[in-house]
Design an enzyme around this catalytic site. Structure first.
Site, PDB file in Angstrom:
ATOM      1  N   SER A 163       0.822  -1.207   0.000  1.00 23.85           N
ATOM      2  CA  SER A 163       0.000   0.000   0.000  1.00 23.85           C
ATOM      3  C   SER A 163       0.863   1.268   0.000  1.00 23.85           C
ATOM      4  O   SER A 163       1.653   1.460  -0.919  1.00 23.85           O
ATOM      5  CB  SER A 163      -0.955  -0.086   1.198  1.00 23.85           C
ATOM      6  OG  SER A 163      -2.082   0.704   0.995  1.00 23.85           O
ATOM      7  N   ASP A 248      -9.336  -5.388  -4.406  1.00 24.36           N
ATOM      8  CA  ASP A 248      -8.950  -3.982  -4.243  1.00 24.36           C
ATOM      9  C   ASP A 248      -9.883  -3.134  -5.110  1.00 24.36           C
ATOM     10  O   ASP A 248     -10.456  -3.625  -6.084  1.00 24.36           O
ATOM     11  CB  ASP A 248      -7.484  -3.782  -4.680  1.00 24.36           C
ATOM     12  CG  ASP A 248      -6.509  -3.792  -3.513  1.00 24.36           C
ATOM     13  OD1 ASP A 248      -6.795  -3.118  -2.502  1.00 24.36           O
ATOM     14  OD2 ASP A 248      -5.466  -4.473  -3.605  1.00 24.36           O
ATOM     15  N   HIS A 280      -7.360  -6.057   0.054  1.00 26.03           N
ATOM     16  CA  HIS A 280      -6.187  -5.240   0.345  1.00 26.03           C
ATOM     17  C   HIS A 280      -5.371  -5.758   1.536  1.00 26.03           C
ATOM     18  O   HIS A 280      -4.176  -5.497   1.646  1.00 26.03           O
ATOM     19  CB  HIS A 280      -6.677  -3.817   0.643  1.00 26.03           C
ATOM     20  CG  HIS A 280      -5.602  -2.792   0.657  1.00 26.03           C
ATOM     21  ND1 HIS A 280      -4.994  -2.331  -0.484  1.00 26.03           N
ATOM     22  CD2 HIS A 280      -5.004  -2.110   1.681  1.00 26.03           C
ATOM     23  CE1 HIS A 280      -4.082  -1.422  -0.174  1.00 26.03           C
ATOM     24  NE2 HIS A 280      -4.068  -1.267   1.131  1.00 26.03           N
TER      25      HIS A 280
HETATM   26  N1  LIG Z   1      -8.155   4.142   6.332  1.00 31.77           N
HETATM   27  C1  LIG Z   1      -7.774   3.068   5.491  1.00 31.77           C
HETATM   28  C2  LIG Z   1      -6.668   2.251   6.122  1.00 31.77           C
HETATM   29  C3  LIG Z   1      -5.693   1.816   5.103  1.00 31.77           C
HETATM   30  O1  LIG Z   1      -5.817   2.206   3.969  1.00 31.77           O
HETATM   31  C4  LIG Z   1      -4.585   0.907   5.418  1.00 31.77           C
HETATM   32  C5  LIG Z   1      -4.557   0.261   6.628  1.00 31.77           C
HETATM   33  C6  LIG Z   1      -3.516  -0.609   6.926  1.00 31.77           C
HETATM   34  C7  LIG Z   1      -2.521  -0.851   6.004  1.00 31.77           C
HETATM   35  C8  LIG Z   1      -2.543  -0.225   4.778  1.00 31.77           C
HETATM   36  C9  LIG Z   1      -3.579   0.665   4.481  1.00 31.77           C
HETATM   37  N2  LIG Z   1      -3.616   1.313   3.264  1.00 31.77           N
HETATM   38  C10 LIG Z   1      -2.559   1.922   2.657  1.00 31.77           C
HETATM   39  O2  LIG Z   1      -1.487   2.210   3.119  1.00 31.77           O
HETATM   40  C11 LIG Z   1      -8.954   2.189   5.105  1.00 31.77           C
HETATM   41  O3  LIG Z   1     -10.080   2.644   5.125  1.00 31.77           O
HETATM   42  O4  LIG Z   1      -8.774   1.052   4.753  1.00 31.77           O
END
Ligand SMILES: N[C@@H](CC(=O)c1ccccc1NC=O)C(=O)O
EC number: 3.5.1.9
Length: 310
Positions: A163, A248, A280
């Site tokens: 991510s 995703d 994801h």
């Molecule tokens: N607020 C985000 C959280 C999120 O995107 C996320 C959480 C844990 C690990 C990676 C993530 N996404 C990107 O870095 C959501 O709604 O999923």
């Protein structure tokens, strides 16, 4: 969607989305299919904590090794059973939209990879609001320089990120190593459900602690940078695997596909894979499994052996 992979200049699809739709597309937890959004985020931390505790208790490791002077500039190194200087190193950058997550809950792939002779390094960096994107990119650069200097006989350094961590790993395609006095032996990139164009994120609630301006977003977007000023790979043999989970969001799929296309056009040895029936977060949980397609280092064919690891 125009389906042309045109990026911002040809009118990116996100520019036509309502604020709510954009928020939705960039909230990975809203797209999980087997759990509720909050449950998925809770499970993500829980699994991360458990695998990290287990990895720290069972194997040989060096924890909280400083790679810089800053308080957060620490990394954990997990070694395989067989002691050797000439190991391949996989360096992992956690996700969490540059504002959450920690190395202490991100040792996902440690067990299957150390069992197959790979040393795994999990890197901490200053998340927002303390750290800015520029600082995080700089810290990630320093962590790789540290690994190369500490283990000059390594059999290759492989970068993996999830991510926001995949974004940080991808930024290393643009790093100026001569500034740091050492060129790391980078052999592969393993980019998992990443974000490569930061501009749409600026228009979501995730930007609040990041305070990214358009200039910051472009400077820190590997998609924008490689498209506007293509750079050549230092090592033409360096491989890049861009993966995204089937569940995703369409925007995450578009980001991965377009980044892969930009890499190919720029002459990088890239491949693209949509991973079947995972969201994801599951994409990362599967990396804890020895029998999962991505962690079968010893078996051929396998994405790690054929596309990323030696
Ligand atoms: N607020 C985000 C959280 C999120 O995107 C996320 C959480 C844990 C690990 C990676 C993530 N996404 C990107 O870095 C959501 O709604 O999923």
């Amino acid at each position: 969607m125009d389906g042309l992979g045109g990026g911002p200049k040809r009118g990116a699809p996100w520019k036509r989305m309502s604020k709510e739709e954009l928020e939705n597309q960039y909230s990975p937890s809203r797209w999980v299919v087997r759990l509720g959004a909050e449950e998925a985020l809770r499970t993500y931390s829980q699994i991360g904590n458990e695998v990290t505790k287990r990895a720290q208790a069972t194997g040989r490791n060096l924890l909280d090794v400083p790679y810089g002077d800053g308080e957060a500039e620490k990394l954990d190194i997990y070694f395989p059973e067989a002691v050797s200087e000439a190991l391949p190193f996989l360096v992992f950058f956690h996700g969490g939209y540059w504002q959450s997550g920690s190395k202490d809950s991100s040792a996902f792939m440690v067990s299957p990879l150390t069992a197959q002779g790979v040393a795994v390094v999990i890197v901490a960096y200053d998340i927002a609001p303390k750290g800015t994107l520029d600082q995080m990119v700089d810290q990630v650069t320093q962590s790789i320089v540290f690994v190369q200097k500490q283990y000059p006989g390594n059999q290759g350094i492989y970068l993996c990120g999830h991510s926001a961590g995949a974004h940080l790993a991808a930024m290393m395609l643009l790093a100026n190593w001569t500034e740091h006095g050492v060129t790391p032996n980078l052999k592969g990139f393993f980019l998992v459900s990443g974000i490569y164009d930061l501009e749409p994120v600026m228009h979501t609630s995730e930007n609040a602690p990041l305070l990214t301006t358009l200039e910051d977003a472009q400077r820190n977007s590997p998609q924008w940078r490689l498209k506007t000023a293509p750079t050549q790979p230092v090592d033409p043999a360096c491989r890049i695997l861009v993966t995204v989970g089937q569940h995703d969001s369409p925007e995450f799929h578009r980001q991965s596909r377009e980044f892969y296309q930009t890499l190919r056009r720029g002459g990088w040895k890239a491949s693209f894979e949509e991973l079947h029936d995972v969201d994801h977060f599951e994409i990362l949980w599967n990396l804890t499994q020895k029998d999962y397609v991505l962690t079968q280092v010893g078996r051929v064919p396998s994405p790690w052996t054929e596309r990323v690891l030696p």
